[in-house]
Design a protein around this motif. Structure first.
Motif, PDB file in Angstrom:
ATOM      1  N   ALA A  12      13.507  19.811 -55.294  1.00 50.04           N
ATOM      2  CA  ALA A  12      13.192  20.345 -53.973  1.00 50.04           C
ATOM      3  C   ALA A  12      11.751  20.842 -53.918  1.00 50.04           C
ATOM      4  N   LEU A  13      11.270  21.424 -55.017  1.00 47.71           N
ATOM      5  CA  LEU A  13       9.874  21.854 -55.078  1.00 47.71           C
ATOM      6  C   LEU A  13       8.950  20.648 -54.959  1.00 47.71           C
ATOM      7  N   GLY A  14       9.345  19.532 -55.581  1.00 47.14           N
ATOM      8  CA  GLY A  14       8.570  18.299 -55.450  1.00 47.14           C
ATOM      9  C   GLY A  14       8.526  17.808 -54.019  1.00 47.14           C
ATOM     10  N   PHE A  15       9.648  17.902 -53.314  1.00 49.72           N
ATOM     11  CA  PHE A  15       9.671  17.533 -51.898  1.00 49.72           C
ATOM     12  C   PHE A  15       8.673  18.384 -51.112  1.00 49.72           C
ATOM     13  N   GLN A  16       8.647  19.689 -51.432  1.00 51.79           N
ATOM     14  CA  GLN A  16       7.716  20.589 -50.743  1.00 51.79           C
ATOM     15  C   GLN A  16       6.269  20.227 -51.065  1.00 51.79           C
ATOM     16  N   ASP A 116      29.427  -4.647 -53.027  1.00 59.29           N
ATOM     17  CA  ASP A 116      28.793  -4.511 -51.714  1.00 59.29           C
ATOM     18  C   ASP A 116      27.720  -3.427 -51.688  1.00 59.29           C
ATOM     19  N   SER A 117      27.444  -2.785 -52.840  1.00 57.16           N
ATOM     20  CA  SER A 117      26.379  -1.784 -52.882  1.00 57.16           C
ATOM     21  C   SER A 117      25.036  -2.470 -52.702  1.00 57.16           C
ATOM     22  N   LYS A 118      24.103  -1.783 -52.078  1.00 60.35           N
ATOM     23  CA  LYS A 118      22.836  -2.415 -51.683  1.00 60.35           C
ATOM     24  C   LYS A 118      21.618  -1.825 -52.380  1.00 60.35           C
ATOM     25  N   ASN A 119      21.406  -0.533 -52.238  1.00 64.26           N
ATOM     26  CA  ASN A 119      20.145   0.072 -52.667  1.00 64.26           C
ATOM     27  C   ASN A 119      20.354   0.953 -53.893  1.00 64.26           C
ATOM     28  N   VAL A 120      20.288   0.347 -55.070  1.00 64.27           N
ATOM     29  CA  VAL A 120      20.474   1.079 -56.322  1.00 64.27           C
ATOM     30  C   VAL A 120      19.247   0.852 -57.197  1.00 64.27           C
ATOM     31  N   PHE A 121      18.621   1.942 -57.648  1.00 65.01           N
ATOM     32  CA  PHE A 121      17.360   1.844 -58.372  1.00 65.01           C
ATOM     33  C   PHE A 121      17.371   2.743 -59.606  1.00 65.01           C
ATOM     34  N   PHE A 122      16.557   2.364 -60.565  1.00 64.68           N
ATOM     35  CA  PHE A 122      16.392   3.147 -61.784  1.00 64.68           C
ATOM     36  C   PHE A 122      15.269   4.160 -61.610  1.00 64.68           C
ATOM     37  N   LEU A 123      15.559   5.404 -61.937  1.00 64.08           N
ATOM     38  CA  LEU A 123      14.545   6.458 -61.985  1.00 64.08           C
ATOM     39  C   LEU A 123      14.950   7.415 -63.103  1.00 64.08           C
ATOM     40  N   GLN A 363       7.822  16.218 -60.397  1.00 64.07           N
ATOM     41  CA  GLN A 363       7.195  14.915 -60.191  1.00 64.07           C
ATOM     42  C   GLN A 363       8.212  13.899 -59.668  1.00 64.07           C
ATOM     43  N   ARG A 364       9.437  13.978 -60.150  1.00 63.73           N
ATOM     44  CA  ARG A 364      10.466  13.058 -59.648  1.00 63.73           C
ATOM     45  C   ARG A 364      10.683  13.268 -58.146  1.00 63.73           C
ATOM     46  N   GLY A 365      10.650  14.527 -57.702  1.00 65.45           N
ATOM     47  CA  GLY A 365      10.786  14.782 -56.271  1.00 65.45           C
ATOM     48  C   GLY A 365       9.662  14.148 -55.484  1.00 65.45           C
ATOM     49  N   ILE A 366       8.433  14.270 -55.976  1.00 62.00           N
ATOM     50  CA  ILE A 366       7.280  13.654 -55.317  1.00 62.00           C
ATOM     51  C   ILE A 366       7.425  12.139 -55.305  1.00 62.00           C
ATOM     52  N   GLN A 367       7.900  11.574 -56.424  1.00 64.97           N
ATOM     53  CA  GLN A 367       8.068  10.121 -56.506  1.00 64.97           C
ATOM     54  C   GLN A 367       9.127   9.615 -55.543  1.00 64.97           C
ATOM     55  N   ILE A 368      10.177  10.395 -55.336  1.00 63.65           N
ATOM     56  CA  ILE A 368      11.212  10.005 -54.381  1.00 63.65           C
ATOM     57  C   ILE A 368      10.641   9.952 -52.965  1.00 63.65           C
ATOM     58  N   VAL A 369       9.834  10.950 -52.601  1.00 66.36           N
ATOM     59  CA  VAL A 369       9.210  10.950 -51.278  1.00 66.36           C
ATOM     60  C   VAL A 369       8.308   9.725 -51.115  1.00 66.36           C
ATOM     61  N   LYS A 370       7.503   9.430 -52.117  1.00 63.23           N
ATOM     62  CA  LYS A 370       6.632   8.256 -52.038  1.00 63.23           C
ATOM     63  C   LYS A 370       7.449   6.981 -51.931  1.00 63.23           C
ATOM     64  N   PHE A 371       8.584   6.947 -52.598  1.00 61.49           N
ATOM     65  CA  PHE A 371       9.490   5.801 -52.506  1.00 61.49           C
ATOM     66  C   PHE A 371       9.919   5.578 -51.059  1.00 61.49           C
ATOM     67  N   ALA A 376       9.169   1.357 -45.442  1.00 59.95           N
ATOM     68  CA  ALA A 376       8.783   0.649 -44.218  1.00 59.95           C
ATOM     69  C   ALA A 376       7.872  -0.538 -44.519  1.00 59.95           C
ATOM     70  N   SER A 377       7.026  -0.403 -45.532  1.00 63.60           N
ATOM     71  CA  SER A 377       6.116  -1.492 -45.878  1.00 63.60           C
ATOM     72  C   SER A 377       6.710  -2.416 -46.936  1.00 63.60           C
ATOM     73  N   ASN A 378       7.993  -2.149 -47.270  1.00 62.60           N
ATOM     74  CA  ASN A 378       8.688  -2.951 -48.284  1.00 62.60           C
ATOM     75  C   ASN A 378       7.980  -2.885 -49.629  1.00 62.60           C
ATOM     76  N   HIS A 379       7.341  -1.738 -49.873  1.00 61.15           N
ATOM     77  CA  HIS A 379       6.644  -1.556 -51.138  1.00 61.15           C
ATOM     78  C   HIS A 379       7.057  -0.190 -51.684  1.00 61.15           C
ATOM     79  N   HIS A 380       8.100  -0.180 -52.507  1.00 61.93           N
ATOM     80  CA  HIS A 380       8.575   1.091 -53.015  1.00 61.93           C
ATOM     81  C   HIS A 380       8.933   0.986 -54.501  1.00 61.93           C
ATOM     82  N   PRO A 381       7.914   0.754 -55.338  1.00 64.15           N
ATOM     83  CA  PRO A 381       8.161   0.666 -56.775  1.00 64.15           C
ATOM     84  C   PRO A 381       8.486   2.024 -57.368  1.00 64.15           C
ATOM     85  N   LEU A 382       9.321   2.028 -58.383  1.00 63.18           N
ATOM     86  CA  LEU A 382       9.596   3.256 -59.108  1.00 63.18           C
ATOM     87  C   LEU A 382       9.170   3.054 -60.566  1.00 63.18           C
ATOM     88  N   PHE A 383      10.119   2.764 -61.427  1.00 61.74           N
ATOM     89  CA  PHE A 383       9.784   2.582 -62.830  1.00 61.74           C
ATOM     90  C   PHE A 383      10.277   1.222 -63.297  1.00 61.74           C
TER      91      PHE A 383
END
Length: 383
Positions: A12-16, A116-123, A363-371, A376-383
Motif C-alpha cells: 500500500a505504501l508503494g501504491f502511495q 478459462d482464467s485469463k490474466n495470470v502473471f509472475f511477480l 517496490q512491488r507496489g510501485i511495479q503493480i501500478v506501472k503494470f 492500455a498500451s498493451n505494454h505491461h512487462p513484469l519479470f
C-alpha cells in the motif's frame, strides 16, 4: 508471523509512492459481509487489490461472484501454492481480474486448474527493510552468527494420511523422485509419476490429487529443515531459531540453540538485521524468490537457501546455495564466512543495493501500478 498484514502495508505504501490514495480494508480482522465489501469497492477507486486473493470467493445475494460485479481492476496475490487458495482463484475468467503469483510455474498451474482464467502473471516476493536502514550496517550490531527462521512441524507420515491405494502409490513414487533429484518441483515429480503410470494429467485429476501434492510439499519442507538444522548443530555451530518445533534440537544440542518461539514478523525482521547469516529453509518454491531471501539482503546478512535453477539464473551473485546432497559443503562455507566476516562487507553492500532498489514489497507496489498503467498500451512487462 503476521507476514500478510506487514506485506500489505508495504505494498500500500508503494501504491502511495506511485501517486495513489489508498484505503486498507482488513478482511482478516473485521467482521464484514459481502455487502459491506461491495459498498466499499463501489467507491471511486482506480483499482482494488487483495493479498492472498482474500475476498475472491465472496458472492453477492444473487450468487454472482463479487469479483465479476466490479467494473475496475481487481488483483489477487498468491504468496504460496495456489492449491491452498483454490476457492479464491476460481473466478479468474473476468477480464478485469489480474492475479500475480510468486512462482514462475504457477501461471501454468492455475491455467491448468482453471482453463478459462485469463490474466495470470509472475511477480516474485519482495522483502522487508530494516527500520532506519543505512548502506553500511555497523558490525557491532551483528551479535547473532546464524539465524534459522521457520517452524518445524512433526514429520508427515504416509500411513497417517487418508489416501486411497492409488494415491499412496503416486505419493511414494513421486517422493522417491524428489529425493533423488534435488531442486525438482513437487508438481514435476507428480507429473512424471503420472506419466510413468500411463495417466495424462488433467485439470480434474490435479484437483483430485491436491491432498497428495500438499502432503509431498509438507514432506519436502520438513526434510529440508530437519536435515539442515541437524547438520549445522552436529558440526558445532550455534543456531538462533525463530519458530516452533525446535524442542528436539534444544534437547540434543544443549547450549548450541537459542530459541525464540513464534514471533511477530517485525521481531523476525529485527533478528535478521542482527544476524550475519540467515538460513532460508524453503525448498519447494523452485521457480520463485522467497521474501526471507530479500529481507536477509536488506539486513546486510548472507542468505543460504536451497538451490533452484531460477535462483541460480537470477541471483547467484547474491546467494549461497545449500547442497542438500552434501551439507558438509554448506558447513564449510558458513565457517569460512564467520571466520572472515569483516572482509565480506563489499559483497553485503552489493546485495543490499540490489534488494533495496528493486525488490522490497514497496517496490512491488510501485511495479503493480506501472503494470496497470501499461495495460492500455498493451505494454505491461513484469519479470
Amino acid at each position: 508471523f503476521n507476514v500478510l498484514r506487514r506485506a500489505a502495508d508495504e505494498i500500500a505504501l508503494g501504491f502511495q509512492k506511485a501517486g495513489h490514495q489508498v484505503t486498507v480494508f482488513d478482511l482478516e480482522s473485521q467482521n464484514y459481509s459481502s455487502s459491506d465489501l461491495y459498498e466499499e469497492i463501489e467507491k471511486p477507486y482506480d483499482f482494488v487489490f487483495s493479498c492472498q486473493a482474500i475476498g475472491f470467493e465472496t458472492t453477492l445475494g444473487n450468487g454472482v461472484p463479487l469479483l465479476r460485479a466490479i467494473n475496475k481492476p481487481y488483483i489477487g496475490w498468491i504468496f504460496d501454492d495456489p492449491l491452498y487458495h483454490m476457492p479464491r482463484i476460481q473466478n479468474l475468467s473476468s477480464n478485469n481480474a489480474y492475479l500475480f503469483t510468486i512462482d514462475q510455474q504457477f501461471p501454468d498451474v492455475i491455467k491448468t486448474l482453471y482453463p478459462d482464467s485469463k490474466n495470470v502473471f509472475f511477480l516474485p516476493h519482495g522483502g522487508f527493510p530494516q527500520a532506519n536502514a543505512t548502506l553500511n550496517n555497523p558490525l557491532k550490531e551483528k551479535d547473532i552468527d546464524i539465524l534459522f527462521s521457520g517452524t518445524i512441524t512433526s514429520k508427515p507420515v504416509l500411513s497417517e494420511q487418508s489416501f486411497m491405494p492409488i494415491e499412496e502409490y503416486l505419493a511414494t513414487h513421486a517422493l522417491q523422485r524428489l529425493e533423488s533429484v534435488p531442486g525438482l518441483s513437487v508438481r514435476t515429480a507428480m507429473e512424471l509419476t503420472l506419466q510413468e503410470a500411463g495417466e495424462s494429467p488433467t485439470p480434474e485429476l490435479w484437483k483430485e490429487l491436491s491432498n497428495v501434492i500438499c502432503y509431498l510439499d509438507r514432506v519436502v519442507r520438513y526434510t529440508c529443515k530437519y536435515n539442515v538444522l541437524h547438520t549445522l548443530l552436529k558440526n558445532g555451530l550455534h543456531i538462533h531459531i525463530a519458530g516452533e518445533g525446535n524442542e528436539e534440537f534444544s534437547h540434543l544440542y544443549p547450549g548450541q540453540v537459542t530459541t525464540y518461539g513464534p514471533l511477530n514478523i517485525d521481531d523476525v525482521i529485527s533478528l535478521i538485521g542482527r544476524s550475519k547469516i540467515v538460513i532460508n529453509p524453503v525448498p519447494t518454491l523452485t521457480q520463485g524468490l522467497h521474501e526471507r531471501i530479500v529481507t536477509a539482503m536488506l539486513g546486510h546478512a548472507f542468505c543460504f537457501t536451497p538451490y533452484s535453477q531460477y535462483l541460480y539464473d537470477n541471483w547467484r551473485d547474491c546467494l549461497n546455495f545449500i547442497n542438500m546432497r552434501n551439507l558438509s559443503e554448506t558447513v564449510t562455507t558458513i565457517k569460512e564466512i564467520l571466520k572472515n566476516y569483516e572482509s565480506y562487507q563489499l559483497k553485503l553492500e552489493h546485495n543490499y543495493k540490489k534488494a533495496v532498489q528493486e525488490h522490497t514489497w514497496e517496490q512491488r507496489g510501485i511495479q503493480i501500478v506501472k503494470f496497470y498503467e501499461g495495460i492500455a498500451s498493451n505494454h505491461h512487462p513484469l519479470f
